[in-house]
Design a protein around this motif. Structure first.
Motif, PDB file in Angstrom:
ATOM      1  N   UNK A   1       0.855  -1.197   0.000  1.00 39.69           N
ATOM      2  CA  UNK A   1       0.000   0.000   0.000  1.00 39.69           C
ATOM      3  C   UNK A   1       0.887   1.243   0.000  1.00 39.69           C
ATOM      4  N   UNK A   2       0.521   2.201  -0.831  1.00 36.25           N
ATOM      5  CA  UNK A   2       1.254   3.456  -0.933  1.00 36.25           C
ATOM      6  C   UNK A   2       0.280   4.607  -0.686  1.00 36.25           C
ATOM      7  N   UNK A   3       0.576   5.404   0.318  1.00 36.92           N
ATOM      8  CA  UNK A   3      -0.257   6.556   0.649  1.00 36.92           C
ATOM      9  C   UNK A   3       0.413   7.794   0.058  1.00 36.92           C
ATOM     10  N   UNK A   4      -0.319   8.496  -0.785  1.00 41.33           N
ATOM     11  CA  UNK A   4       0.212   9.639  -1.525  1.00 41.33           C
ATOM     12  C   UNK A   4      -0.487  10.913  -1.070  1.00 41.33           C
ATOM     13  N   UNK A   5       0.286  11.982  -0.921  1.00 38.65           N
ATOM     14  CA  UNK A   5      -0.293  13.301  -0.709  1.00 38.65           C
ATOM     15  C   UNK A   5      -0.669  13.852  -2.081  1.00 38.65           C
ATOM     16  N   UNK A   6      -1.957  13.939  -2.407  1.00 40.36           N
ATOM     17  CA  UNK A   6      -2.336  14.349  -3.768  1.00 40.36           C
ATOM     18  C   UNK A   6      -2.036  15.803  -4.066  1.00 40.36           C
ATOM     19  N   UNK A   7      -1.793  16.615  -3.046  1.00 43.65           N
ATOM     20  CA  UNK A   7      -1.503  18.030  -3.279  1.00 43.65           C
ATOM     21  C   UNK A   7      -0.034  18.289  -3.591  1.00 43.65           C
ATOM     22  N   UNK A   8       0.836  17.344  -3.259  1.00 50.32           N
ATOM     23  CA  UNK A   8       2.270  17.539  -3.481  1.00 50.32           C
ATOM     24  C   UNK A   8       2.886  16.471  -4.372  1.00 50.32           C
ATOM     25  N   UNK A   9       2.230  15.309  -4.509  1.00 51.90           N
ATOM     26  CA  UNK A   9       2.815  14.201  -5.254  1.00 51.90           C
ATOM     27  C   UNK A   9       3.896  13.475  -4.481  1.00 51.90           C
ATOM     28  N   UNK A  10       3.971  13.685  -3.175  1.00 52.88           N
ATOM     29  CA  UNK A  10       4.956  13.008  -2.341  1.00 52.88           C
ATOM     30  C   UNK A  10       4.326  11.812  -1.649  1.00 52.88           C
ATOM     31  N   UNK A  11       5.114  10.752  -1.440  1.00 53.85           N
ATOM     32  CA  UNK A  11       4.634   9.603  -0.704  1.00 53.85           C
ATOM     33  C   UNK A  11       4.698   9.873   0.793  1.00 53.85           C
ATOM     34  N   UNK A  12       3.625   9.556   1.488  1.00 57.94           N
ATOM     35  CA  UNK A  12       3.568   9.732   2.932  1.00 57.94           C
ATOM     36  C   UNK A  12       3.945   8.453   3.668  1.00 57.94           C
TER      37      UNK A  12
END
Length: 323
Positions: free
Chosen positions: A282-293
């Motif tokens: 599972x990969x959680x992404x910050x959609x506002x920055x494109x960075x992986x959380x």
């Protein structure tokens, strides 16, 4: 003078052609609705322009974005598409790659949208890259790792008490690298990679799962430039078996959107017998920055806790400090 509106301006959103051509159909399944909702999110985020960040690393999540004036029609029409699909008026396509279903339409739309966000991020000329990650697994428990590396790949590590470990002089010591196919590339070599999707995809393993894993490693903590990161997300969007989980919070309570892929995981026992398990990443992404959380790796059908990597700081730094 009345502003003239061109049809292409109004129907400038993913799935517009299908919306125009479709007839009456039965109500769509939930994943179809999610696909179009993702398209609306993509359109909304496309109206945002990122505020340039200083050349220094910042904790996630990243900076606020400003909404420019004008061009509200695309978002409104995309919202109308959601209403139409909910009413059963149209169908929405599921993407296909070589005859095999690729990422679900909702996951593909989300990852393509994140690619646009990543492409709009500022490039960096900083001399260092900082990574602070919290790791939790069965063998090591929970620990915090803070590292810096320069463009030559030399690595500095920082202990929790602030002690900085400097890399040895010369060519001795570890060098930070990332796998791309059978090669392991340093920071400068990443900048020489092609950003055309077809050319970049050809450099990774042909096996879709192995390719996904290598791409994800780059997105986690590498200093890949904006165009390269955007293409990496587009490669993920075309990967078979990727599913959109939706809105989640990571272990630190930060809001993000998760995607998952299930893969086979094999290892050899002491007797040489191969054991194959199924694992879910599972990969959680910050959609506002494109960075992986956050990244988690879980063996299915086992009681072993999932391995977790929570990315707290990933970005450029002007110098190595004690934090």
């Amino acid at each position: 003078m009345t502003e003239r509106t061109e049809p292409g301006d109004l129907l400038d959103f993913p799935g517009a052609a299908e919306l125009t051509a479709a007839g009456t159909v039965p109500p769509p399944p939930p994943d179809v609705l999610a696909a179009v909702q993702a398209a609306v999110v993509r359109s909304a985020r496309a109206e945002r322009i990122p505020v340039p960040r200083p050349e220094t690393v910042r904790p996630l999540p990243s900076p606020r974005r400003q909404r420019p004036r004008g061009r509200p029609r695309r978002l409104l029409v995309a919202a109308a598409a959601v209403t139409a699909i909910a009413a059963g008026a149209v169908t929405y396509p599921v993407l296909d790659l070589g005859g095999e279903p690729t990422a679900t339409a909702s996951a593909s739309q989300f990852l393509d949208g994140v690619a646009e966000v990543a492409a709009a991020a500022p490039a960096t000329r900083a001399p260092y890259w900082k990574v602070r990650v919290e790791t939790a697994n069965q063998d090591d428990g929970r620990r915090m790792d803070t590292t810096y590396f320069d463009r030559a790949g030399r690595i500095w590590s920082v202990d929790p008490d602030g002690t900085v470990h400097t890399p040895p002089a010369g060519k001795k010591g570890k060098v930070k690298r990332w796998p791309v196919g059978e090669r392991w590339l340093t920071w400068p070599a990443l900048g020489e990679l092609p950003t055309a999707q077809k050319a970049l995809t050809a450099l990774f393993p042909a096996d879709a799962t192995a390719r996904f894993q290598q791409v994800a490693l780059l997105l986690e903590d590498s200093p890949a430039g904006p165009e390269l990161r955007a293409t990496l997300f587009r490669i993920l969007a075309d990967t078979p078996g990727v599913h959109l989980v939706g809105d989640v919070h990571d272990s630190r309570g930060r809001a993000g959107v998760a995607v998952e892929i299930t893969r086979k995981s094999s290892y050899s026992t002491g007797s040489g017998k191969a054991v194959t398990n199924r694992a879910k990443d599972r990969y959680v992404v910050d959609p506002d920055t494109g960075l992986l959380l956050e990244t988690t790796h879980e063996l299915l059908g086992r009681t072993t806790p999932a391995d977790r990597y929570t990315w707290l700081e990933v970005g450029p730094a002007d110098h190595v400090d004690r934090t």
